[in-house]
Design a protein around this motif. Structure first.
Motif, PDB file in Angstrom:
ATOM      1  N   SER A  63     -30.972  23.128  13.305  1.00 29.86           N
ATOM      2  CA  SER A  63     -32.390  23.661  13.254  1.00 29.86           C
ATOM      3  C   SER A  63     -33.232  22.999  12.089  1.00 29.86           C
ATOM      4  CB  SER A  63     -32.669  25.313  13.090  1.00 29.86           C
ATOM      5  OG  SER A  63     -31.855  25.995  13.895  1.00 29.86           O
ATOM      6  N   THR A  64     -32.945  22.863  10.969  1.00 29.91           N
ATOM      7  CA  THR A  64     -33.690  22.217   9.920  1.00 29.91           C
ATOM      8  C   THR A  64     -33.946  20.681  10.216  1.00 29.91           C
ATOM      9  OG1 THR A  64     -33.159  24.007   8.424  1.00 29.91           O
ATOM     10  CG2 THR A  64     -33.889  21.683   7.568  1.00 29.91           C
ATOM     11  N   ARG A  86     -36.550  20.250  12.750  1.00 33.67           N
ATOM     12  CA  ARG A  86     -38.029  20.674  12.210  1.00 33.67           C
ATOM     13  C   ARG A  86     -38.452  19.202  11.418  1.00 33.67           C
ATOM     14  NH1 ARG A  86     -35.900  26.049  12.050  1.00 33.67           N
ATOM     15  NH2 ARG A  86     -34.982  25.639  10.065  1.00 33.67           N
ATOM     16  N   HIS A 130     -41.697  17.026  12.358  1.00 34.13           N
ATOM     17  CA  HIS A 130     -42.389  16.954  11.316  1.00 34.13           C
ATOM     18  C   HIS A 130     -42.697  15.618  10.975  1.00 34.13           C
ATOM     19  CE1 HIS A 130     -44.025  18.959   7.320  1.00 34.13           C
ATOM     20  NE2 HIS A 130     -44.957  18.509   8.016  1.00 34.13           N
ATOM     21  N   LYS A 169     -35.144  26.514  19.942  1.00 34.08           N
ATOM     22  CA  LYS A 169     -36.437  26.936  19.358  1.00 34.08           C
ATOM     23  C   LYS A 169     -36.923  26.287  17.944  1.00 34.08           C
ATOM     24  CE  LYS A 169     -33.957  30.831  16.791  1.00 34.08           C
ATOM     25  NZ  LYS A 169     -34.099  32.027  16.625  1.00 34.08           N
ATOM     26  N   SER A 170     -35.927  25.593  17.322  1.00 32.88           N
ATOM     27  CA  SER A 170     -36.345  24.756  16.038  1.00 32.88           C
ATOM     28  C   SER A 170     -37.241  23.798  16.524  1.00 32.88           C
ATOM     29  CB  SER A 170     -34.901  24.310  15.350  1.00 32.88           C
ATOM     30  OG  SER A 170     -34.161  23.592  16.251  1.00 32.88           O
ATOM     31  N   HIS A 227     -40.384  25.007  16.375  1.00 29.87           N
ATOM     32  CA  HIS A 227     -41.005  25.178  15.139  1.00 29.87           C
ATOM     33  C   HIS A 227     -41.537  23.931  14.456  1.00 29.87           C
ATOM     34  CE1 HIS A 227     -37.925  28.645  14.959  1.00 29.87           C
ATOM     35  NE2 HIS A 227     -38.837  29.027  15.628  1.00 29.87           N
ATOM     36  N   VAL A 257     -44.762  23.586  15.591  1.00 30.19           N
ATOM     37  CA  VAL A 257     -45.784  24.355  14.903  1.00 30.19           C
ATOM     38  C   VAL A 257     -46.431  23.778  13.436  1.00 30.19           C
ATOM     39  CG1 VAL A 257     -46.221  26.672  13.529  1.00 30.19           C
ATOM     40  CG2 VAL A 257     -45.099  26.536  15.858  1.00 30.19           C
ATOM     41  N   VAL A 258     -45.262  23.326  12.665  1.00 28.27           N
ATOM     42  CA  VAL A 258     -45.479  22.664  11.264  1.00 28.27           C
ATOM     43  C   VAL A 258     -46.273  21.630  11.533  1.00 28.27           C
ATOM     44  CG1 VAL A 258     -44.423  21.471   9.437  1.00 28.27           C
ATOM     45  CG2 VAL A 258     -43.196  23.734  10.363  1.00 28.27           C
ATOM     46  N   HIS A 284     -38.232  20.195   3.561  1.00 26.62           N
ATOM     47  CA  HIS A 284     -37.513  21.131   4.475  1.00 26.62           C
ATOM     48  C   HIS A 284     -35.921  21.366   3.866  1.00 26.62           C
ATOM     49  CE1 HIS A 284     -40.043  21.390   7.992  1.00 26.62           C
ATOM     50  NE2 HIS A 284     -40.288  20.196   7.680  1.00 26.62           N
ATOM     51  N   GLN A 289     -49.321  25.705  16.664  1.00 29.03           N
ATOM     52  CA  GLN A 289     -49.747  25.775  15.400  1.00 29.03           C
ATOM     53  C   GLN A 289     -51.009  26.861  15.366  1.00 29.03           C
ATOM     54  OE1 GLN A 289     -51.996  22.961  12.923  1.00 29.03           O
ATOM     55  NE2 GLN A 289     -49.859  22.719  11.847  1.00 29.03           N
ATOM     56  N   TYR A 319     -49.687  30.263  15.756  1.00 28.24           N
ATOM     57  CA  TYR A 319     -49.003  30.901  14.751  1.00 28.24           C
ATOM     58  C   TYR A 319     -50.131  31.225  13.297  1.00 28.24           C
ATOM     59  CZ  TYR A 319     -45.995  30.701  10.464  1.00 28.24           C
ATOM     60  OH  TYR A 319     -45.482  31.263   9.214  1.00 28.24           O
TER      61      TYR A 319
END
Length: 790
Positions: free
Chosen positions: A234-235, A238, A242, A259-260, A263, A266-267, A423, A674, A677
């Motif tokens: 997950s990380t 992201r 990113h 789902k990550s 995320h 979003v970031v 992260h 984003q 969120y």
């Protein structure tokens, strides 16, 4: 490190009384006196059994004239070949009798480190040679970081830094702490160290043993650069997202994503354009069809979010490989298809870290896309994120990012490291780093292929046995003919002869080694996915999907059926926990920890379920906890009653069909994730019942498990009351009410505690104009890489 185990494979038993046997017995006694254990065998077959089961081998003493195992070659040759397949650089000494060295095949000299004539040297001298080689092998066996960690632990130094438990000492001062200390042991706690331990290196500076371990992993996994990540795939997802795409740039995203990945959007503030995978009648998500990848330009042009993006071209694409259900792409074909639209390609390989280590998966994983297979300036930069702990041997949350930069979007290490540090943690758990180091070492050399091959072999055996049991039940005629199936081809082709063979009659060796046996042939009914091309997609044999009566891969429903949720509820009572359950399928994983005993237990449970169903067993005997928890709903029912009621409900509600429609007809995008969120954390959202959501905009992702794929993303319109999304969610809500105890796990949905109604987080309407949360149209960059991210 202890002395390990020495395999002694000779033709005579030590009690046979011969001079050579007696001398070998004295040699083994001397070996044991030096702290090693000895496994004495007298045949190649027994030696091969030891090779399969004994991972502590540190050396071997093998007689060339050993009793044969298979074929016509001497037993010693069979054992040497087996050692070469199982171990890397294991020191092997060949026991000689009257043979001349010149009579041995040339390859033997490359397989051994020395020769032993038992009667020509003293037992002590020979044992010394063997144990010295064994110790050198064991020392070289340890990978960089794990070796340094053990060396530091052995130094027994006082700790003056964090963590405050100081090697576990603090736990000993409290009763509950002492219980914790006793449970996990002093060694784990002594190895939980601070980043202040300079000699162990730095996770963020990539120095010392940690940096050496990452470089070793890059070599083993075939990347240009590998980064250890301690918070799971997950990380990894992201941080790659990113790094690869920035605010108001376009990202191409496989809708069958974790789902990550969202995320990461979003970031970064990216504008997502979703690509739609195909689906089959079981409700399983297939691959992105070639036509979908080829139409990315059209997808981008039609998406409302891209009108004011900074560029009309995507900067980044991410897709799942292999999928949850074991579908993996031709990596180079996928890379070539995506390369026309983006310079950065991300393979989310959370469940596929083992692919490089078995020829069955050749060309099916991200790091196989290199300058040799994809030459020229158009090759994209490839990222592969892997949950090392899922199907390799590492501690939970241990993960890796592999990077292979391409000409169009070079990746500068220092810049990527900035994303990693955002992260990552400055308090890494050293045992987790060590587990990544060890997981890498386990896959290095022949042992990696051996470990994966064992999992593939056991999966093939189980798959074939399932088909054979089904045929035997049908042929016997003494009970109802149904049985559970396996999602796989009914026939395979032997490329050597061109013959078509029933799956259960095909040689296991063919299924274990020939990728074409697992290809999803275009138009084949067994998989049910449209729009595929030859060799484009392959089913991973170690991810075994069991199918239940009631529906086919092409979507035909039958009068009677056994929903998979009932089956898995029963399997849980037998101590069998499956990976995933859909309406009529359930997934089991044949990881490296699989054994015949383990899958034999599953077979037995499936047979027992059939007997209980056929015998119309009372439900309180089959699922007693369920009946005790919901007596008003289930008391007095039989297992067959429950299956009939649930199957009838699924048919009437057309849940599987509605799921397919909801995933194929994507909601209209209204706002970037984003912005949603930002509204979510500033009170700009509200939770609404399904009946109140038509026309509203989702503020959070909705992911239904099963199947675990988002049906609604932040910023998407929920649509009309009779639209595909609300019809599906309403049918799911109805199922949960009718069958308590079998409800779906739906992330992003809360339930009213009184009514059980689904509640979804939506943007408040009208949006407050003073919120300051919208963005001015971005200034578009027409050139795709005018400002490269990396």
């Amino acid at each position: 490190m202890d002395g390990g185990t020495v395999l002694v494979a000779v033709a005579e038993h030590p009690q046979d009384g011969g001079a050579a046997a007696g001398q070998l017995a004295r040699i083994t006694e001397a070996i044991q006196d030096r702290g090693a254990q000895v496994r004495w065998v007298t045949s190649a077959a027994d030696a091969e059994a030891v090779l399969r089961t004994e991972a502590r081998l540190a050396a071997a003493l093998v007689a060339w004239d050993l009793a044969p195992g298979t074929g016509d070659e001497p037993g010693g040759a069979t054992v040497l070949r087996g050692i070469g397949r199982r171990f890397r650089d294991l020191p092997v000494f060949l026991v000689m009798a009257d043979e001349e060295l010149r009579e041995l095949p040339l390859w033997v000299s490359q397989s051994v480190v020395g020769y032993v004539w038992p009667l020509e040297d003293t037992p002590s001298f020979i044992a010394g040679r063997i144990t010295t080689a064994a110790r050198a092998y064991q020392d070289a066996l340890l990978p960089p970081f794990f070796k340094a960690l053990r060396r530091f632990d052995d130094a027994h130094e006082y700790s003056w830094h964090t963590p405050a438990h100081s090697g576990g000492v603090a736990f000993l001062k409290s009763p509950v702490g002492r219980a914790f200390h006793d449970y996990f042991g002093e060694r784990l706690l002594r190895s939980d160290l601070s980043i202040s331990v300079e000699e162990l290196g730095s996770l963020f500076e990539h120095t010392g043993p940690i940096g050496e371990a990452e470089r070793n992993a890059a070599r083993v996994f075939g990347s240009d650069r590998t980064y250890f990540v301690l918070h799971g795939d997950s990380t990894c997802n992201r941080l790659v997202g990113h790094f690869s795409v920035t605010r108001d740039e376009i990202a191409l995203v496989d809708r069958n994503c974790h789902k990550s990945v969202l995320h990461g959007l979003v970031v970064s503030g990216a504008r997502p354009v979703y690509l739609v995978p195909t689906r089959n009648g079981y409700g399983l998500a297939g691959p992105l069809p070639p036509a979908e990848i080829g139409a990315t330009a059209e997808r981008i042009a039609a998406n409302p979010l891209t009108a004011d993006a900074v560029s009309a071209r995507a900067q980044y694409a991410v897709f799942t490989n292999s999928t949850y259900d074991g579908l993996c792409y031709d990596a180079n074909a996928a890379a070539r298809a995506f390369a026309a639209g983006t310079p950065r390609l991300h393979f989310d390989e959370a469940w596929f870290a083992y692919a490089r280590f078995h020829p069955l998966y050749a060309g099916r994983y991200g790091m196989s896309v290199d300058a040799e297979s994809f030459p020229g300036p158009d090759r994209p930069t490839v990222f592969a994120t892997q949950s090392t702990h899922k199907l390799l041997a590492a501690l939970s949350q241990a993960a890796m990012v592999h990077v292979r930069p391409g000409p169009r979007a070079p990746v500068e290490h220092d810049r990527f490291n900035e994303a990693l540090m955002m992260h990552g943690t400055t308090s890494p758990l050293y045992p987790m780093i060590a587990s990544l180091d060890v997981a890498t070492a386990m896959m290095d050399g022949p042992q990696g292929q051996w470990l994966v091959d064992e999992a593939v072999t056991e999966a093939v055996r189980f798959r074939q046995e399932m088909v054979r049991i089904g045929r035997r039940i049908e042929a016997a005629g003494d009970r109802p003919a149904w049985f559970f199936g396996v999602w796989q081809p009914g026939e395979v082709t032997d490329p050597a002869t061109g013959a078509r063979l029933p799956f259960d009659e095909a040689p296991a060796e063919l299924l274990r080694t020939e990728p074409s046996c697992w290809h999803l042939e275009p138009g084949a009914d067994w998989h049910g996915f449209p729009g595929l091309t030859d060799g484009y997609c392959m089913l991973d044999p170690i991810k075994v999907t069991l199918t239940c009566p009631g529906i086919s891969a092409t979507g035909e429903l039958t009068e009677q059926g056994i929903p998979a949720r009932v089956l898995t509820a029963y399997l849980t009572t037998r101590g069998i926990v499956v990976e995933k359950t859909d309406s009529y399928t359930t997934l089991v994983l044949f990881s490296m920890g699989i054994t015949k005993g383990k899958w034999g237990t599953l077979l037995d449970a499936l047979m027992d379920f059939k007997d209980l169903y056929d015998g119309d067993a009372p439900l309180d005997r089959v699922l007693p906890a369920l009946v005790a928890e919901h007596p008003r709903r289930y008391a007095g029912l039989t297992l067959r009653d429950l299956c009939r009621q649930m199957h009838d409900h699924l048919r009437a509600s057309r849940l599987v069909e509605l799921l397919d429609t909801a995933f194929q007809q994507l909601p209209e995008p209204v706002a970037p994730p984003q912005q949603c969120y930002q509204r979510l954390i500033r009170g700009g959202t509200e939770r609404l019942r399904l009946a109140d959501t038509p026309g509203r905009v989702a503020a959070a992702m909705v992911t239904v498990t099963p199947p675990g794929i988002p049906v609604l993303m932040p910023g998407e319109s929920i649509g009309a009351a009779d639209g595909p999304l609300l019809r599906y969610l309403s049918a799911l809500e109805s199922f949960d009410r009718h069958f308590p105890g079998f409800g779906s796990e739906t992330h992003g949905v809360t339930r009213d505690p009184d009514t059980g109604d689904y509640l979804i987080e939506c943007l408040r309407a009208p949006e407050p104009s003073a919120a300051g949360l919208t963005t001015a149209p971005a200034q578009r960059r027409d050139a795709q890489d005018a400002e490269p991210v990396g």
